[in-house]
Design a protein around this motif. Structure first.
Motif, PDB file in Angstrom:
ATOM      1  N   ALA A 161       0.819  -1.213   0.000  1.00  0.00           N
ATOM      2  CA  ALA A 161       0.000   0.000   0.000  1.00  0.00           C
ATOM      3  C   ALA A 161       0.856   1.267   0.000  1.00  0.00           C
ATOM      4  CB  ALA A 161      -0.953  -0.005   1.190  1.00  0.00           C
ATOM      5  N   GLN A 162       2.060   1.171   0.561  1.00  0.00           N
ATOM      6  CA  GLN A 162       2.952   2.334   0.487  1.00  0.00           C
ATOM      7  C   GLN A 162       3.144   2.753  -0.980  1.00  0.00           C
ATOM      8  OE1 GLN A 162       5.442   4.857   1.816  1.00  0.00           O
ATOM      9  NE2 GLN A 162       6.881   3.330   2.489  1.00  0.00           N
ATOM     10  N   ASN A 176      -0.135   3.947  -2.576  1.00  0.00           N
ATOM     11  CA  ASN A 176      -0.406   5.361  -2.277  1.00  0.00           C
ATOM     12  C   ASN A 176       0.467   6.266  -3.152  1.00  0.00           C
ATOM     13  OD1 ASN A 176      -2.452   5.210  -0.294  1.00  0.00           O
ATOM     14  ND2 ASN A 176      -0.960   4.802   1.328  1.00  0.00           N
ATOM     15  N   HIS A 228      -2.524   7.513   7.521  1.00  0.00           N
ATOM     16  CA  HIS A 228      -1.441   6.561   7.746  1.00  0.00           C
ATOM     17  C   HIS A 228      -0.084   7.179   7.406  1.00  0.00           C
ATOM     18  CE1 HIS A 228       0.948   2.832   7.077  1.00  0.00           C
ATOM     19  NE2 HIS A 228       0.179   2.383   8.036  1.00  0.00           N
ATOM     20  N   THR A 254       2.223   6.223   5.665  1.00  0.00           N
ATOM     21  CA  THR A 254       2.655   6.085   4.271  1.00  0.00           C
ATOM     22  C   THR A 254       2.048   7.145   3.351  1.00  0.00           C
ATOM     23  OG1 THR A 254       0.933   4.444   3.870  1.00  0.00           O
ATOM     24  CG2 THR A 254       3.124   3.608   4.444  1.00  0.00           C
ATOM     25  N   GLN A 258      -9.286   7.788   4.262  1.00  0.00           N
ATOM     26  CA  GLN A 258      -8.806   6.494   4.734  1.00  0.00           C
ATOM     27  C   GLN A 258      -9.981   5.548   4.969  1.00  0.00           C
ATOM     28  OE1 GLN A 258      -5.253   5.733   7.521  1.00  0.00           O
ATOM     29  NE2 GLN A 258      -6.922   6.262   8.894  1.00  0.00           N
ATOM     30  N   GLY A 318     -10.297   2.387   6.977  1.00  0.00           N
ATOM     31  CA  GLY A 318      -9.665   1.451   7.898  1.00  0.00           C
ATOM     32  C   GLY A 318      -8.457   2.071   8.593  1.00  0.00           C
ATOM     33  N   VAL A 371      -5.468   2.143  11.195  1.00  0.00           N
ATOM     34  CA  VAL A 371      -4.657   1.018  11.708  1.00  0.00           C
ATOM     35  C   VAL A 371      -4.864   0.752  13.185  1.00  0.00           C
ATOM     36  CG1 VAL A 371      -2.704   0.801  10.143  1.00  0.00           C
ATOM     37  CG2 VAL A 371      -2.651   2.552  11.896  1.00  0.00           C
ATOM     38  N   ASP A 418      -7.024   5.621   0.928  1.00  0.00           N
ATOM     39  CA  ASP A 418      -6.067   4.623   1.417  1.00  0.00           C
ATOM     40  C   ASP A 418      -6.874   3.557   2.156  1.00  0.00           C
ATOM     41  OD1 ASP A 418      -4.189   3.055   2.631  1.00  0.00           O
ATOM     42  OD2 ASP A 418      -3.261   4.658   3.804  1.00  0.00           O
ATOM     43  N   ALA A 446      -5.787   0.229   2.663  1.00  0.00           N
ATOM     44  CA  ALA A 446      -4.818  -0.878   2.658  1.00  0.00           C
ATOM     45  C   ALA A 446      -5.478  -2.188   3.081  1.00  0.00           C
ATOM     46  CB  ALA A 446      -3.646  -0.544   3.565  1.00  0.00           C
ATOM     47  N   PHE A 447      -6.168  -2.159   4.220  1.00  0.00           N
ATOM     48  CA  PHE A 447      -6.927  -3.380   4.577  1.00  0.00           C
ATOM     49  C   PHE A 447      -8.429  -3.134   4.510  1.00  0.00           C
ATOM     50  CE2 PHE A 447      -8.042  -2.256   8.985  1.00  0.00           C
ATOM     51  CZ  PHE A 447      -7.135  -1.237   9.247  1.00  0.00           C
ATOM     52  N   ASP A 462      -4.016  -3.397  -0.089  1.00  0.00           N
ATOM     53  CA  ASP A 462      -3.003  -4.433   0.015  1.00  0.00           C
ATOM     54  C   ASP A 462      -3.638  -5.779  -0.256  1.00  0.00           C
ATOM     55  OD1 ASP A 462      -0.312  -3.761   0.616  1.00  0.00           O
ATOM     56  OD2 ASP A 462      -0.940  -3.004   2.577  1.00  0.00           O
ATOM     57  N   HIS A 510      -1.519  -8.387   0.385  1.00  0.00           N
ATOM     58  CA  HIS A 510      -0.803  -9.183   1.397  1.00  0.00           C
ATOM     59  C   HIS A 510      -1.344  -8.974   2.808  1.00  0.00           C
ATOM     60  CE1 HIS A 510       2.502  -5.811   1.223  1.00  0.00           C
ATOM     61  NE2 HIS A 510       1.593  -5.469   2.097  1.00  0.00           N
ATOM     62  N   LYS A 511      -2.299  -8.082   2.969  1.00  0.00           N
ATOM     63  CA  LYS A 511      -2.957  -8.005   4.280  1.00  0.00           C
ATOM     64  C   LYS A 511      -4.201  -8.890   4.225  1.00  0.00           C
ATOM     65  CE  LYS A 511      -1.016  -3.613   5.817  1.00  0.00           C
ATOM     66  NZ  LYS A 511      -1.235  -2.147   5.899  1.00  0.00           N
TER      67      LYS A 511
HETATM   68  C1  LIG Z   1      -0.430  -1.172   6.074  1.00  0.00           C
HETATM   69  C2  LIG Z   1      -0.972   0.131   5.652  1.00  0.00           C
HETATM   70  C3  LIG Z   1      -0.305   0.910   4.702  1.00  0.00           C
HETATM   71  C4  LIG Z   1       1.057   0.523   4.158  1.00  0.00           C
HETATM   72  O1  LIG Z   1       0.994  -0.689   3.506  1.00  0.00           O
HETATM   73  P1  LIG Z   1       2.302  -1.542   3.157  1.00  0.00           P
HETATM   74  O2  LIG Z   1       1.709  -2.779   2.612  1.00  0.00           O
HETATM   75  O3  LIG Z   1       3.022  -1.747   4.428  1.00  0.00           O
HETATM   76  O4  LIG Z   1       3.087  -0.783   2.151  1.00  0.00           O
HETATM   77  C5  LIG Z   1      -0.908   2.057   4.283  1.00  0.00           C
HETATM   78  N1  LIG Z   1      -2.085   2.465   4.788  1.00  0.00           N
HETATM   79  C6  LIG Z   1      -2.754   1.760   5.714  1.00  0.00           C
HETATM   80  C7  LIG Z   1      -4.072   2.259   6.220  1.00  0.00           C
HETATM   81  C8  LIG Z   1      -2.230   0.555   6.182  1.00  0.00           C
HETATM   82  O5  LIG Z   1      -2.883  -0.168   7.081  1.00  0.00           O
END
Ligand SMILES: *Cc1c(COP(=O)(O)O)cnc(C)c1O
Length: 437
Positions: free
Chosen positions: A132-133, A136, A175, A177, A217, A219, A221, A246, A248-249, A275, A277-278
């Motif tokens: 997700a980095q 983004n 986040h 990132t 955003q 979700g 973290v 964003d 990511a999850f 992501d 991978h999450k």
């Molecule tokens: C994990 C996460 C990221 C970064 O994702 P990576 O897979 O570590 O690059 C960005 N934004 C949110 C909200 C996240 O949970």
């Protein structure tokens, strides 16, 4: 060559459920088995692997197992893990159509499936990036070019030096990132919007006076909270601003009929980072950079060179910052194909149900849960020493954080294989750690 690999892999997976999860380890212990001085002569591949396996073992974290609740960490679905191993064996360069027709077509199909399960416009484009980095950074680079074009500036031709001011706005709980992604692409840190007690943007705080980039955003973290996408999208549309999400999850909540309400308005945004991978439970490294305007995505990321023959086929290099790269689309394809629509919804719901179970058990045991548990994240008031005690116990692993000035531990349930029993055992270990030595 593959026999020892499968033997080692089988042994690791067979022991994963019982393995202490992420016990603290000193680097010296790892160096003792690994830090050889590099010899002159070649070494047999099987011996290299035996030595590597023995050397890394004390430092392997059971993050692929059912009781790792740190960061936001998915397990790897069997089909996704298998496809990812084959991606290494096939060693395809997923860069272009000719370098791997298979990788190009698989990413084209995985793109369609991803958009379908997330309820995003079918004409959007997906770049298969590392996480997700980079998702983004990719999406925000496209946004930067489009919004500066609206302000009369051509980034591709003139660069950024001398460009008109570009407003970038994000929630105060964006986040980390988002900040690094903006730094990578030559933009200043964002203006921050006020958030509520769960970390979600207060939509009324957004005042736009023209083109801008707004980073929302899906979700948080810590709490799992979602920014209110519907009003944010409406405000952006009216002002000619770009809305980036964003997720990511949290974006995967869109794949569950029972959680979809959390992302109402999602499809009205301009770009999305997620992501695989999450919460899709694909092995690392796998992120998705999704852009509604395919042409803008290609204009910002694409390559041209004399040795690149134009064609009508999908060119993966049009959608990612990388040129040559691993064929990470195979694992995304395999994950979605093995789960199906209902399997994915069940994965999301099961993780959310486990998070709710954690909250009940921990509250019953006298712990203080600090967030509204509406997704897969549970935030528990705890001193850093209590976090260290959980980690040293090894039943499960989770990390610490600070939420609104209070030290806490973060529980993120993101893996397909976690059971009620895993939650019960972990909750007991967490309560013991909070109560004291
Ligand atoms: C994990 C996460 C990221 C970064 O994702 P990576 O897979 O570590 O690059 C960005 N934004 C949110 C909200 C996240 O949970």
């Amino acid at each position: 060559m593959l026999d020892p690999v499968f033997r080692h892999a089988d042994a690791y997976l067979a022991g994963l459920d019982d393995r202490p999860v992420g016990l603290p380890v000193e680097p010296e212990l790892l160096r003792a088995g690994l830090a050889h001085s590099l010899q002159d002569e070649p070494m047999d591949a099987g011996a290299v692997l035996d030595e590597l396996v023995a050397g890394v073992d004390p430092g392997l974290v059971a993050s692929a197992g059912p009781r790792y609740f740190g960061f936001v960490t998915g397990q790897a679905l069997p089909a996704a893990r298998g496809a990812d191993m084959l991606a290494a064996v096939w060693d395809q360069n997923a860069f272009s159509y000719v370098s791997s027709p298979a990788a190009a077509v698989v990413e084209e199909i995985a793109e369609r499936w991803v958009l379908d399960v997330l309820g995003l416009p079918s004409t959007a484009s997906v770049g298969f990036v590392t996480g997700a980095q980079m998702a983004n950074a990719t999406c925000l680079a496209v946004a930067r070019n489009v919004v500066l074009a609206r302000l009369g500036w051509d980034v591709a031709r003139d660069g950024l030096i001398g460009a008109p001011p570009l407003r970038v706005i994000a929630g105060a709980e964006a986040h980390a990132t988002i900040f690094s992604a903006l730094r990578f692409i030559g933009l200043a840190p964002p203006e921050l919007l006020a958030v509520d007690d769960q970390g979600a943007i207060d939509a009324g705080a957004l005042a736009l006076d023209g083109p801008a980039i707004v980073c929302a955003q899906a979700g948080n973290v810590n709490t799992g909270a979602f920014d209110p996408l519907e009003p944010l999208a409406a405000a952006c549309r009216e002002a000619g601003a770009w809305l980036h999400v964003d997720g990511a999850f949290g974006l995967w909540a869109a794949a569950s009929p029972s959680r979809r309400r959390l992302v109402a308005g999602l499809s009205d945004a301009d770009s999305w980072a997620a992501d695989a991978h999450k919460w899709l439970n694909v092995p690392y490294d796998s992120g998705l950079a999704i852009v509604a305007d395919r042409e803008a995505h290609r204009a910002a990321m694409g390559l041209t060179a004399a040795y690149l023959v134009p064609s009508d086929h999908r060119q993966n290099y049009d959608y990612t910052p990388e040129a040559s790269r691993r064929a990470r689309g195979f694992a995304v394809y395999a994950a979605l194909r093995s789960l199906g629509r209902s399997g994915l919804a069940e994965l999301i719901d099961r993780c959310c149900d486990h998070a709710a179970r954690f909250a009940v058990l921990l509250r019953e045991g006298g712990a203080e849960v600090l967030n509204e548990v509406s997704l897969n994240q549970v935030l528990v008031a705890a001193a850093p020493e209590a976090v260290a005690r959980v980690q040293a116990d090894g039943t499960c692993w989770l990390g610490g954080t600070v939420w609104r000035g209070r030290p806490a531990m973060r529980i993120s349930v993101s893996g397909y294989g976690t059971t009620d029993d895993d939650v019960d055992r972990s909750a007991a270990a967490i309560l013991a750690a909070i109560t004291g030595p």
